[in-house]
Write an enzyme that holds these catalytic residues in place. Sequence first.
Site, PDB file in Angstrom:
ATOM      1  N   LYS A  43       1.041  -1.469  -0.138  1.00  0.00           N
ATOM      2  CA  LYS A  43      -0.011   0.287   0.074  1.00  0.00           C
ATOM      3  C   LYS A  43       1.073   1.082  -0.209  1.00  0.00           C
ATOM      4  CE  LYS A  43      -4.133  -1.900   1.891  1.00  0.00           C
ATOM      5  NZ  LYS A  43      -4.921  -2.029   2.974  1.00  0.00           N
TER       6      LYS A  43
ATOM      7  N   GLU B  33      -3.123   7.181   8.285  1.00  0.00           N
ATOM      8  CA  GLU B  33      -4.441   8.052   7.550  1.00  0.00           C
ATOM      9  C   GLU B  33      -5.279   8.237   8.241  1.00  0.00           C
ATOM     10  OE1 GLU B  33      -6.041   5.359   4.175  1.00  0.00           O
ATOM     11  OE2 GLU B  33      -4.170   5.204   2.882  1.00  0.00           O
TER      12      GLU B  33
ATOM     13  N   HIS C 132     -15.397  -6.852   5.499  1.00  0.00           N
ATOM     14  CA  HIS C 132     -14.816  -6.954   4.771  1.00  0.00           C
ATOM     15  C   HIS C 132     -14.983  -7.585   3.630  1.00  0.00           C
ATOM     16  CE1 HIS C 132     -12.875  -3.798   6.201  1.00  0.00           C
ATOM     17  NE2 HIS C 132     -12.331  -4.363   7.481  1.00  0.00           N
TER      18      HIS C 132
ATOM     19  N   ARG D  83      -5.412  -7.634 -10.649  1.00  0.00           N
ATOM     20  CA  ARG D  83      -6.565  -8.560 -10.976  1.00  0.00           C
ATOM     21  C   ARG D  83      -8.137  -8.384 -11.375  1.00  0.00           C
ATOM     22  NH1 ARG D  83      -7.812  -8.756  -5.717  1.00  0.00           N
ATOM     23  NH2 ARG D  83      -9.748  -8.131  -5.237  1.00  0.00           N
TER      24      ARG D  83
HETATM   25  C1  MV4 Z   1     -10.132   3.318   5.004  1.00  0.00           C
HETATM   26  C2  MV4 Z   1     -11.146   3.973   5.730  1.00  0.00           C
HETATM   27  C3  MV4 Z   1     -11.647   5.244   6.004  1.00  0.00           C
HETATM   28  N1  MV4 Z   1     -10.661   6.160   6.286  1.00  0.00           N
HETATM   29  N2  MV4 Z   1      -9.103   4.622   4.966  1.00  0.00           N
HETATM   30  C4  MV4 Z   1     -10.827  -1.532   4.454  1.00  0.00           C
HETATM   31  C5  MV4 Z   1     -10.056  -2.271   3.749  1.00  0.00           C
HETATM   32  C6  MV4 Z   1      -9.388  -1.376   3.453  1.00  0.00           C
HETATM   33  N3  MV4 Z   1      -9.284  -1.864   1.715  1.00  0.00           N
HETATM   34  C7  MV4 Z   1      -9.134  -0.149   3.403  1.00  0.00           C
HETATM   35  N4  MV4 Z   1     -10.179  -0.079   4.049  1.00  0.00           N
HETATM   36  C8  MV4 Z   1     -11.123   1.479   4.619  1.00  0.00           C
HETATM   37  N5  MV4 Z   1      -9.572   2.385   4.705  1.00  0.00           N
HETATM   38  C9  MV4 Z   1      -9.443   5.630   5.753  1.00  0.00           C
HETATM   39  N6  MV4 Z   1      -8.564   6.463   5.587  1.00  0.00           N
HETATM   40  C10 MV4 Z   1     -12.416   2.782   5.936  1.00  0.00           C
HETATM   41  C11 MV4 Z   1     -12.272   1.165   5.468  1.00  0.00           C
HETATM   42  C12 MV4 Z   1     -12.823   0.382   5.965  1.00  0.00           C
HETATM   43  C13 MV4 Z   1     -13.949  -0.008   4.060  1.00  0.00           C
HETATM   44  C14 MV4 Z   1     -13.830  -0.082   2.755  1.00  0.00           C
HETATM   45  C15 MV4 Z   1     -13.921  -0.046   1.622  1.00  0.00           C
HETATM   46  C16 MV4 Z   1     -15.042  -0.496   2.217  1.00  0.00           C
HETATM   47  C17 MV4 Z   1     -15.410  -1.503   3.443  1.00  0.00           C
HETATM   48  C18 MV4 Z   1     -15.036  -1.029   4.143  1.00  0.00           C
HETATM   49  C19 MV4 Z   1     -15.642  -1.420   5.677  1.00  0.00           C
HETATM   50  C20 MV4 Z   1     -14.437  -1.091   7.132  1.00  0.00           C
HETATM   51  C21 MV4 Z   1     -13.516   0.074   6.685  1.00  0.00           C
END
Ligand code: MV4
Length: 488
Positions: free
Chosen positions: A118, A202, A237, A294
Amino acid sequence: MPKISRLLIANRGEIALRIIRTAREMGITTVSIYSEVDKGSPHVYMADESYSVGEALSTSSYLNIDKVINVAKEANVDAIHPGYGFLSENSLFAEKVESAGFIFVGPSPNAIKIMGDKLSAKRAVSSFAVPLVPGTDFPVKDISQAKLEAKKIGFPIIIKASAGGGGKGMRIVNSINELDELFSLAVNEALKSFGNGDVFLEKYIMSPRHIEIQILSDSFGNFVHLFERDCSIQRRHQKVIEEAPSALLSDELRTSMGKAAINAGKSCDYVGAGTVEFIFDTSGSFYFLEMNTRLQVEHPVTECITGIDLVREQLRVANGEKLGFNQDDINVTGHALELRIYAEDSNNNFSPDTGVLSVYKRPQGPGIRVDDGIEEGQEVSIYYDPMIAKLIVTGPNREIAIERMVRAIEDYVIIGVENTLQFGKFVLTHPNFLNGDFNTHFIENHFKPEYLINDDNAKLALSLHNYFYSKKIYNSDSNMITSKWRLR
Ligand code: MV4
């Protein structure tokens, strides 16, 4: 001269079938691989040839790089399609595929490597006009540095593992008092899970939508985007419903997210089909999260609204051909939804269920597509992903697509394995889903198991709704002859 005439599909289940179908349409001979428990699975007999790669456990079969490459040699294929999961985002696999002289249907090993971490992904896109969440673009080494950076960003913050994915190693920190403990937990979890303790900070976006953009590019540097998918409806997730277009994006935002996604692709010289993930906050700002290198599980909704076969484009591009269209040729028609049906018990904290699919009847009709990899009478085992099927519907607009999905759920019969069909119906008929008022917290905010039928007999009746459904059937003397009618 096409280079790909024989294709190895290094996967199983629905995605293997998905790839086999398009390859056959293109006149490509298909070779599949199977583990011992998958001997009788559709992906074995749907392919032209199939080879055993070992025991049930993924690590001894579908994840075994050397075995997969040996099959490729033995079967004398030209290319390998990894599908999703398993080896699809393993840069070492892509490297070994190429050095053994095969075409990897996907981006370069270097692009996979950059986007697989990341922090390196954020660094790569940062000079390409891709908006990033305020935070650090370097690993935070100790607690004093964490305190300093957290104060600059402002609470709440989120700690993420650079090597992480699917939410692993993430910690939300609401105030400076919690930072000490959560920082060391995050570092330790990252070390234990990924062998890499790098974490970064973040700003925490409280109630985001998860919106991702599909991109396609060829080896001549041509890029297009195929608009967005809204994947906000997820549980821990694990995505539950995906839709395209998003119920909330304006055309202006759609265009600027599309441009940002293409720029993310350009930052790593991406080739093929890829997905750029963004979160979208309540003020309408969007931020890059990561890029998936992918084909994704939810790619069908994009196919349904654009009419583009993403697997065909992957294979064309891998074959060294140019994209057959440019951005102006891509139009959105209608609305598509995908419901993932898992072999999980929604009344029992979604614990995975296994067993024989004693009855399995798919819904049919206009605008309905079922992507699955299992047949009636076959067993859902503990060894792989619990997803049984994807129910994909298309309609002229969102409202009709939802109505169609609800009808299709009612027509779907799955008996023998607990599954999330009725859970899906709960979401699809919820007022907040209907009016587009939701974010990634929808299920934790709105779902309780009590909302679903908990009684075995009632559940059976529900799943038999259209299998033995009660209808009034009259004979020629106008007498009701039966109240139970077996469908087909
Ligand atoms: C975040 C966020 C809020 N703020 N980053 C979850 C998995 C990963 N791909 C990144 N994720 C998140 N990053 C910041 N700065 C909230 C999530 C997140 C989330 C993101 C997408 C879909 C579902 C989620 C469920 C919980 C938290």
